[in-house]
Scaffold this motif. Structure first.
Motif, PDB file in Angstrom:
ATOM      1  N   GLU A   1      38.524  37.306  40.949  1.00  0.00           N
ATOM      2  CA  GLU A   1      39.472  37.976  40.055  1.00  0.00           C
ATOM      3  C   GLU A   1      38.760  38.969  39.138  1.00  0.00           C
ATOM      4  N   ASP A   2      39.398  40.113  38.943  1.00  0.00           N
ATOM      5  CA  ASP A   2      38.900  41.151  38.023  1.00  0.00           C
ATOM      6  C   ASP A   2      37.496  41.648  38.373  1.00  0.00           C
ATOM      7  N   GLY A   3      37.267  41.903  39.620  1.00  0.00           N
ATOM      8  CA  GLY A   3      36.002  42.498  40.059  1.00  0.00           C
ATOM      9  C   GLY A   3      34.814  41.580  39.817  1.00  0.00           C
ATOM     10  N   PHE A   4      33.710  42.172  39.372  1.00  0.00           N
ATOM     11  CA  PHE A   4      32.499  41.366  39.164  1.00  0.00           C
ATOM     12  C   PHE A   4      32.672  40.353  38.035  1.00  0.00           C
ATOM     13  N   LEU A   5      33.695  40.537  37.204  1.00  0.00           N
ATOM     14  CA  LEU A   5      33.957  39.554  36.139  1.00  0.00           C
ATOM     15  C   LEU A   5      34.222  38.183  36.744  1.00  0.00           C
ATOM     16  N   GLY A   6      34.997  38.156  37.829  1.00  0.00           N
ATOM     17  CA  GLY A   6      35.321  36.896  38.498  1.00  0.00           C
ATOM     18  C   GLY A   6      34.079  36.204  39.045  1.00  0.00           C
ATOM     19  N   LEU A   7      33.119  37.014  39.455  1.00  0.00           N
ATOM     20  CA  LEU A   7      31.864  36.471  39.986  1.00  0.00           C
ATOM     21  C   LEU A   7      31.019  35.901  38.841  1.00  0.00           C
TER      22      LEU A   7
ATOM     23  N   TYR B   1      26.031  31.001  41.865  1.00  0.00           N
ATOM     24  CA  TYR B   1      27.463  30.731  42.129  1.00  0.00           C
ATOM     25  C   TYR B   1      27.803  31.077  43.585  1.00  0.00           C
ATOM     26  N   TYR B   2      27.300  32.214  44.038  1.00  0.00           N
ATOM     27  CA  TYR B   2      27.530  32.659  45.426  1.00  0.00           C
ATOM     28  C   TYR B   2      27.045  31.581  46.401  1.00  0.00           C
ATOM     29  N   LYS B   3      25.864  31.030  46.105  1.00  0.00           N
ATOM     30  CA  LYS B   3      25.309  29.991  47.003  1.00  0.00           C
ATOM     31  C   LYS B   3      26.141  28.724  46.934  1.00  0.00           C
TER      32      LYS B   3
ATOM     33  N   GLU C   1      32.291  34.998  35.753  1.00  0.00           N
ATOM     34  CA  GLU C   1      33.029  33.959  35.018  1.00  0.00           C
ATOM     35  C   GLU C   1      33.586  32.869  35.935  1.00  0.00           C
ATOM     36  N   ARG C   2      33.172  32.888  37.168  1.00  0.00           N
ATOM     37  CA  ARG C   2      33.555  31.859  38.147  1.00  0.00           C
ATOM     38  C   ARG C   2      35.068  31.741  38.281  1.00  0.00           C
TER      39      ARG C   2
END
Ligand code: F6P
Length: 375
Positions: free
Chosen positions: A42-48, A98-100, A50-51
């Protein structure tokens, strides 16, 4: 038994028509052809950072092809290398973690220059990324077209068409300012399509006396109105671009705007007609995408899926000479594709008598000396 393919999708930077068409294409083709699991940040890289994720099912992306904006939301302030909520801290290691944890095979990042630059850095840190080029500005390196551009040009052209009738009724000089940042693509293509008498782009510094000459010539010749399409990044010879505001926590903090009013003020004392300025602004980014952009977005999205499946990461989908291909993210990051002086559209506009606000740029097309200042 091998693990199912699990892919993330995000839309970054300013929105533009066609984002939903790409989300749909990536999600549907991954599910239909590869039985993959898809999640949206959600919301671009913010979602990445802020999980914040949500699963994307086939049904979630049905019926969004024609919708403007992005169902995932976007942000042009979210930079994991300079996270504004934590005083500009570099939170990229947490993003990789988080990605992992999510067990993703890759992330498809749909965005412009800022998004591709961040994507390139994250790719170097071990996140598998495939980029999809978005922006109404059409200024991304490595691709002849970005989706969103055709829609913006269509909207700006309609605005020019509408200005024609009111310009004619009042014998006025009508200036229309388009977006485009440091590139003149929107002003050039909409100006040419709308038959603007003068097109002013950042790539050619304009001479106000030359523009006044065109307006006066038309006044004397009985064509008593003039349409001028000006890109927000255009500037007078020896002058500077008009900065509307600076957004400190944005990856590209400068926002341009207002040169149309400056030109209006410059022209007023030099021409007989009244002068009016319209600034088109975010209308160029809103609403449903054109059929061309829907199809380009769909083709880009499905091509991105094939890159993911083939494990060809660190690349951005591209259109080159009408063929789908891909280019390394590093060739796109931190670069801007401006209008080249040998642009066929520019040559065509010149050939039908359109002025670019300078006495002569034809000379430059032949590689000879020119009076135009090319940035
Ligand atoms: O890059 C797309 C764009 O619409 C530019 O043409 C314009 O200069 C800028 O974004 C406006 O940004 P914002 O939406 O932050 O005002």
């Amino acid at each position: 038994m091998s693990h199912p393919l699990r892919v993330g999708v995000l839309t970054g930077g300013g929105d533009c028509p066609g984002l939903n068409a790409v989300i749909r294409a990536v999600t549907k083709s991954l599910i239909l052809k590869h039985n993959a699991q898809v999640v949206g940040f959600e919301d671009g890289f913010l979602g990445l950072v802020e999980r914040r994720i949500r699963p994307l099912s086939y049904k979630d992306v049905s019926g969004i092809l024609t919708l403007g904006g992005t169902i995932l939301g976007t942000s042009n302030k979210a930079n994991p290398f300079k996270y504004h909520e934590r005083g500009g801290a570099d939170v990229s290691p947490q993003v990789v973690k988080y990605y992992k944890e999510l067990g993703l095979s890759a992330i498809v990042t749909i965005g412009g220059d800022g998004t591709m630059s961040i994507s390139h850095r994250l790719q170097e840190m071990g996140i598998n990324i495939v980029g999809v080029p978005k922006t109404i500005d059409n200024d991304l390196m490595g691709t002849d077209r970005t989706f969103g551009f055709d829609t913006a040009v269509t909207i700006a052209t309609e605005a020019i068409d509408r200005l024609h009738t009111t310009a004619q009724s009042h014998n006025r000089v009508m200036i229309i300012e388009t977006m485009g940042r440091y590139a003149g693509w929107i002003a050039l293509y909409a100006g040419a399509a709308g038959g603007a008498d003068v097109i002013l782009i950042p790539e050619v510094e304009y001479d106000v006396n030359e523009i006044a000459k065109i307006c006066r010539g038309r006044e004397l010749g009985g064509q008593n109105f003039t349409i001028i399409a000006i890109a927000e990044g255009a500037k007078p010879s020896g002058g500077s671009m008009e900065v509307k505001r600076v957004i400190e926590d944005s990856p590209d903090p400068v926002r341009l705007g207002g040169i149309g009013y400056v030109l209006g003020d410059q022209l007023r004392s030099l021409v007989r007609s009244e002068v009016r300025t319209s600034v088109l602004g975010h209308i160029q980014r809103g609403g449903t995408p054109t059929p061309y952009d829907r199809n380009l977005a769909t083709a880009f999205g499905t091509y991105a899926t094939s890159l993911v499946v083939d494990g060809r990461f660190g690349r951005m989908v591209a259109l080159q000479q009408n063929r789908l291909t891909s280019v390394p993210l590093e060739e796109v990051a931190n670069k801007t594709r401006t209008v080249p002086m040998d642009s066929p559209m520019l040559a065509a506009a010149l050939a039908v008598g359109t002025s670019f606000g300078v006495e002569s740029i034809e000379a430059n097309l032949d590689g000879q000396e020119t009076t135009a200042a090319i940035s």
